[in-house]
Design a protein around this motif. Structure first.
Motif, PDB file in Angstrom:
ATOM      1  N   SER A   1       0.958  -1.185  -0.319  1.00 44.15           N
ATOM      2  CA  SER A   1      -0.175   0.129  -0.070  1.00 44.15           C
ATOM      3  C   SER A   1       1.071   1.030  -0.399  1.00 44.15           C
ATOM      4  CB  SER A   1      -1.151   0.214   1.484  1.00 44.15           C
ATOM      5  OG  SER A   1      -0.253  -0.467   2.013  1.00 44.15           O
ATOM      6  N   ASN A   2       2.438   1.352   0.456  1.00 44.94           N
ATOM      7  CA  ASN A   2       2.648   2.945   0.775  1.00 44.94           C
ATOM      8  C   ASN A   2       3.449   2.648  -0.801  1.00 44.94           C
ATOM      9  OD1 ASN A   2       3.562   4.357   3.258  1.00 44.94           O
ATOM     10  ND2 ASN A   2       2.971   1.679   3.324  1.00 44.94           N
ATOM     11  N   THR A   3       3.890   1.613  -1.928  1.00 44.52           N
ATOM     12  CA  THR A   3       4.547   1.505  -3.172  1.00 44.52           C
ATOM     13  C   THR A   3       3.983   1.753  -4.042  1.00 44.52           C
ATOM     14  OG1 THR A   3       5.226  -0.780  -2.794  1.00 44.52           O
ATOM     15  CG2 THR A   3       6.871   0.928  -1.663  1.00 44.52           C
ATOM     16  N   LEU A   4       2.686   0.978  -4.164  1.00 40.95           N
ATOM     17  CA  LEU A   4       1.417   0.956  -4.943  1.00 40.95           C
ATOM     18  C   LEU A   4       0.593   2.133  -5.410  1.00 40.95           C
ATOM     19  CD1 LEU A   4       2.556  -2.952  -5.060  1.00 40.95           C
ATOM     20  CD2 LEU A   4       2.838  -0.814  -6.725  1.00 40.95           C
ATOM     21  N   SER A   5      -0.235   1.659  -6.441  1.00 45.60           N
ATOM     22  CA  SER A   5      -2.054   2.553  -6.809  1.00 45.60           C
ATOM     23  C   SER A   5      -2.699   1.348  -7.396  1.00 45.60           C
ATOM     24  CB  SER A   5      -1.387   3.485  -7.937  1.00 45.60           C
ATOM     25  OG  SER A   5      -0.626   4.414  -6.388  1.00 45.60           O
ATOM     26  N   ARG A   6      -3.338   2.030  -7.381  1.00 41.36           N
ATOM     27  CA  ARG A   6      -4.944   0.989  -8.054  1.00 41.36           C
ATOM     28  C   ARG A   6      -4.300   0.517  -9.348  1.00 41.36           C
ATOM     29  NH1 ARG A   6      -6.497   3.579  -4.003  1.00 41.36           N
ATOM     30  NH2 ARG A   6      -7.081   2.567  -2.568  1.00 41.36           N
ATOM     31  N   GLY A   7      -4.989  -0.496  -9.772  1.00 41.46           N
ATOM     32  CA  GLY A   7      -4.351   0.002 -11.461  1.00 41.46           C
ATOM     33  C   GLY A   7      -3.532  -0.929 -11.649  1.00 41.46           C
ATOM     34  N   ASP A   8      -2.166  -0.997 -11.882  1.00 45.36           N
ATOM     35  CA  ASP A   8      -0.719  -1.146 -11.124  1.00 45.36           C
ATOM     36  C   ASP A   8      -0.300  -2.482 -11.692  1.00 45.36           C
ATOM     37  OD1 ASP A   8       0.810   1.487 -10.654  1.00 45.36           O
ATOM     38  OD2 ASP A   8       1.234   1.431  -8.903  1.00 45.36           O
ATOM     39  N   LEU A   9       0.468  -2.664 -11.883  1.00 45.87           N
ATOM     40  CA  LEU A   9       1.103  -4.365 -12.025  1.00 45.87           C
ATOM     41  C   LEU A   9       1.722  -4.965 -11.519  1.00 45.87           C
ATOM     42  CD1 LEU A   9       0.178  -7.226 -13.788  1.00 45.87           C
ATOM     43  CD2 LEU A   9       1.686  -6.079 -15.727  1.00 45.87           C
ATOM     44  N   VAL A  10       1.469  -5.665 -10.923  1.00 52.32           N
ATOM     45  CA  VAL A  10       3.161  -6.650 -10.517  1.00 52.32           C
ATOM     46  C   VAL A  10       3.426  -7.893 -10.500  1.00 52.32           C
ATOM     47  CG1 VAL A  10       2.912  -5.089  -7.818  1.00 52.32           C
ATOM     48  CG2 VAL A  10       2.087  -7.311  -8.118  1.00 52.32           C
ATOM     49  N   LEU A  11       4.321  -7.635 -10.315  1.00 51.66           N
ATOM     50  CA  LEU A  11       4.698  -9.770 -10.806  1.00 51.66           C
ATOM     51  C   LEU A  11       4.865 -10.537  -9.281  1.00 51.66           C
ATOM     52  CD1 LEU A  11       5.074 -11.620 -13.340  1.00 51.66           C
ATOM     53  CD2 LEU A  11       8.129 -10.594 -13.204  1.00 51.66           C
ATOM     54  N   VAL A  12       4.645 -11.391  -9.388  1.00 49.20           N
ATOM     55  CA  VAL A  12       4.562 -12.679  -8.604  1.00 49.20           C
ATOM     56  C   VAL A  12       5.731 -13.733  -8.409  1.00 49.20           C
ATOM     57  CG1 VAL A  12       3.886 -14.228  -6.532  1.00 49.20           C
ATOM     58  CG2 VAL A  12       2.443 -11.706  -6.821  1.00 49.20           C
ATOM     59  N   VAL A  13       6.655 -13.774  -7.853  1.00 46.38           N
ATOM     60  CA  VAL A  13       7.660 -15.171  -8.519  1.00 46.38           C
ATOM     61  C   VAL A  13       6.951 -16.136  -7.259  1.00 46.38           C
ATOM     62  CG1 VAL A  13       9.230 -13.904 -10.272  1.00 46.38           C
ATOM     63  CG2 VAL A  13       9.689 -13.750  -7.122  1.00 46.38           C
ATOM     64  N   SER A  14       7.002 -17.138  -7.832  1.00 42.62           N
ATOM     65  CA  SER A  14       5.956 -17.840  -6.915  1.00 42.62           C
ATOM     66  C   SER A  14       6.447 -19.354  -6.958  1.00 42.62           C
ATOM     67  CB  SER A  14       4.315 -18.195  -7.150  1.00 42.62           C
ATOM     68  OG  SER A  14       4.062 -19.198  -6.567  1.00 42.62           O
ATOM     69  N   THR A  15       7.238 -19.297  -5.544  1.00 39.53           N
ATOM     70  CA  THR A  15       7.245 -21.049  -5.082  1.00 39.53           C
ATOM     71  C   THR A  15       6.365 -21.464  -4.136  1.00 39.53           C
ATOM     72  OG1 THR A  15       8.650 -20.084  -3.301  1.00 39.53           O
ATOM     73  CG2 THR A  15      10.495 -20.821  -5.491  1.00 39.53           C
ATOM     74  N   GLY A  16       5.433 -21.396  -4.108  1.00 38.84           N
ATOM     75  CA  GLY A  16       4.468 -21.693  -3.054  1.00 38.84           C
ATOM     76  C   GLY A  16       3.317 -21.042  -2.286  1.00 38.84           C
ATOM     77  N   HIS A  17       2.798 -22.202  -0.752  1.00 41.76           N
ATOM     78  CA  HIS A  17       1.482 -21.057  -0.863  1.00 41.76           C
ATOM     79  C   HIS A  17       1.891 -19.415  -0.512  1.00 41.76           C
ATOM     80  CE1 HIS A  17      -1.974 -21.628   1.198  1.00 41.76           C
ATOM     81  NE2 HIS A  17      -1.012 -20.791   2.611  1.00 41.76           N
TER      82      HIS A  17
ATOM     83  N   ARG B   1      14.189 -17.165 -16.422  1.00 42.51           N
ATOM     84  CA  ARG B   1      12.544 -16.764 -16.609  1.00 42.51           C
ATOM     85  C   ARG B   1      12.402 -15.629 -16.205  1.00 42.51           C
ATOM     86  NH1 ARG B   1       8.147 -21.060 -14.127  1.00 42.51           N
ATOM     87  NH2 ARG B   1       7.520 -19.747 -15.414  1.00 42.51           N
ATOM     88  N   LEU B   2      12.620 -15.054 -15.178  1.00 40.22           N
ATOM     89  CA  LEU B   2      12.351 -13.951 -14.426  1.00 40.22           C
ATOM     90  C   LEU B   2      12.641 -12.954 -15.836  1.00 40.22           C
ATOM     91  CD1 LEU B   2      11.504 -11.353 -12.728  1.00 40.22           C
ATOM     92  CD2 LEU B   2      12.902 -11.538 -11.175  1.00 40.22           C
ATOM     93  N   ALA B   3      14.331 -12.727 -15.780  1.00 38.14           N
ATOM     94  CA  ALA B   3      14.948 -11.681 -17.091  1.00 38.14           C
ATOM     95  C   ALA B   3      14.479 -12.108 -17.843  1.00 38.14           C
ATOM     96  CB  ALA B   3      15.635 -12.292 -17.189  1.00 38.14           C
ATOM     97  N   GLU B   4      13.354 -12.984 -18.946  1.00 41.26           N
ATOM     98  CA  GLU B   4      12.461 -12.851 -20.000  1.00 41.26           C
ATOM     99  C   GLU B   4      11.277 -12.320 -19.845  1.00 41.26           C
ATOM    100  OE1 GLU B   4      11.710 -17.049 -21.132  1.00 41.26           O
ATOM    101  OE2 GLU B   4      14.644 -17.235 -21.590  1.00 41.26           O
ATOM    102  N   ARG B   5      10.868 -12.974 -18.837  1.00 42.91           N
ATOM    103  CA  ARG B   5       9.782 -12.067 -18.693  1.00 42.91           C
ATOM    104  C   ARG B   5       9.731 -10.420 -18.973  1.00 42.91           C
ATOM    105  NH1 ARG B   5       5.721  -9.331 -19.467  1.00 42.91           N
ATOM    106  NH2 ARG B   5       4.119  -9.017 -18.306  1.00 42.91           N
TER     107      ARG B   5
END
Ligand code: PLP
Length: 394
Positions: free
Chosen positions: A75-91, A122-126
């Motif tokens: 909430s301190n860094t983003l605004s509604r509609g911004d896109l973030v990338l979650v790199v997921s290795t689990g729950h 893969r992250l760099a490619e994305r």
């Protein structure tokens, strides 16, 4: 016949075992929240946390669990509609994702499977496919507590830099802090969160956001933030009450101060080393058991495993009878399988914070007794394997 009475070991990955010293430090009458000892100790606590995180930026406290600081970070860094990338290795990556979506942030998930770390290529490619820089932040869980996968945060930074992408790098170190090596500023992490109930050995109730100037620039335009979560009034405030936007978590602060004193007496490098050796004993034991049955390390590559928590698979044989036996017969509470398709085929060992060799040797011997008693096939003698590791490395 239950042999449960005695000192219990709560071997779940948080809350962790709390030292007597921490509990005794908390056992006191209510302190003054306007002047005196309590008000003087908070800046020191934050300085110690920053030193432990190797952060040259700020550290702000919240009365909160981990979910709260997930929200504070976003909430301190983003605004509604911004896109973030979650790199997921689990729950837990998905837990952070859910908080982002509820804030109105758009989320894309890069999935790396349940037993592998973030793949920087893969992250760099994305990121290379985002020339317009729509992605505002990369959200990385350092150690995912469900899978016990540890990602190389420095390599995640390198991938973002290789793509020449300006996205913020945010790390969730709630499980790893004080257990696995982490170096915020040297590794180029813009924002990190942790909470007090795991490696910090304090009852649940406090969370922390660490951030640098780049993250603070994002704060300028962020429109998700609400008054309570705003980090600005909490950053080096002129009035003590602003640290917590109200009454301070008085007793938690006394507990945490004692926990930080214990960490500083031991030295963070030795704390990491202790966790590393105890963890090797656990891994060697599980490998040994697995030569004669279905028990196996969930994460195949040792370099991808955390030193805070270990996820163990029991295959089709299931783990529930074993967990129940350890708890009711022997006073050892194991962590449940979490976030898997078949959680009943897993258990986890939490070994974060206040754990030593006799606790781990006891836990492993207890699990072996439980496997024998419940008929879970294994090669016996695992505790002796653990003893070898401890004897050689201590
Ligand atoms: C424990 C944990 C959380 C959640 O913390 P809560 O205090 O339960 O809200 C988030 N992320 C990770 C990696 C954790 O280990």
């Amino acid at each position: 016949m239950s042999l449960q009475k005695g000192l219990a070991y709560l071997a779940i990955p948080g809350p962790s075992v709390m030292p007597e010293r921490v509990l005794r430090a908390m056992h006191r009458a209510a302190p003054n929240i306007y002047t005196g000892e309590l008000t003087e100790m908070v800046p020191d606590i934050l300085t110690d946390l920053n030193a432990m995180a190797q952060n040259e930026g700020h550290c702000v406290p919240y009365i909160s669990n981990g979910h709260g600081v997930w929200e504070a970070a976003l909430s301190n860094t983003l605004s509604r509609g911004d896109l973030v990338l979650v790199v997921s290795t689990g729950h837990f990556a998905h837990g952070w994702k859910n908080i982002a979506e509820a804030l109105g942030i758009e989320v894309e998930v890069l999935e790396f499977g349940p037993a592998s770390p973030v793949d920087p290529e893969r992250l760099a490619e994305r990121l290379a496919k985002d020339p317009g820089h729509r992605i505002k932040a990369v959200l990385c869980v350092h150690v995912d507590t469900s899978t016990s996968v540890k990602s190389d945060v420095e390599m995640v930074r390198a991938a973002i830099d290789a793509a020449r992408h300006p996205a913020l790098l945010m790390a969730d170190c709630i499980a790893s802090f004080g257990c696995d090596r982490f170096e915020m500023t040297p590794w180029g992490v813009d924002l990190m969160i942790t909470a007090c109930q795991k490696g910090l050995m304090t009852p649940p109730g406090m969370g922390f956001v660490f951030y640098n100037d780049k993250a603070d620039q994002a704060r300028e335009t962020a429109n998700c933030v609400t008054h309570y979560w705003d980090w600005r009034p909490r950053t080096e405030p002129d009035y003590f009450y602003k640290y917590f936007d109200g009454t301070a978590p008085t007793h938690h602060l006394y507990g945490l101060r004692e926990a930080l004193a214990m960490i500083s007496e031991e030295g963070i490098d030795r704390v990491w080393r202790r966790h590393a050796i105890l963890t090797q004993a656990i891994w060697a034991t599980i490998d040994h058991w697995g030569t004669g049955g279905p028990v196996a390390m969930h994460v195949p590559n040792p370099e991808h495993r955390s030193h805070a928590v270990t996820t163990v698979t029991t295959g089709d044989s299931g783990s529930l009878a074993l967990q129940e036996w350890c708890k009711t017969k022997a006073g050892l509470t194991l962590g449940i399988g979490l976030g898997m398709d078949r959680p009943d085929q897993f258990f986890r060992i939490g070994h974060m914070g206040y754990v030593n060799a006799q606790m781990i040797l006891g836990a492993l011997a207890t699990i072996e007794a439980g496997m024998k008693a419940t008929g879970l096939e294994h090669t016996p003698g695992g505790a002796a394997v653990a003893a070898e590791v401890i004897a050689a490395q201590a």
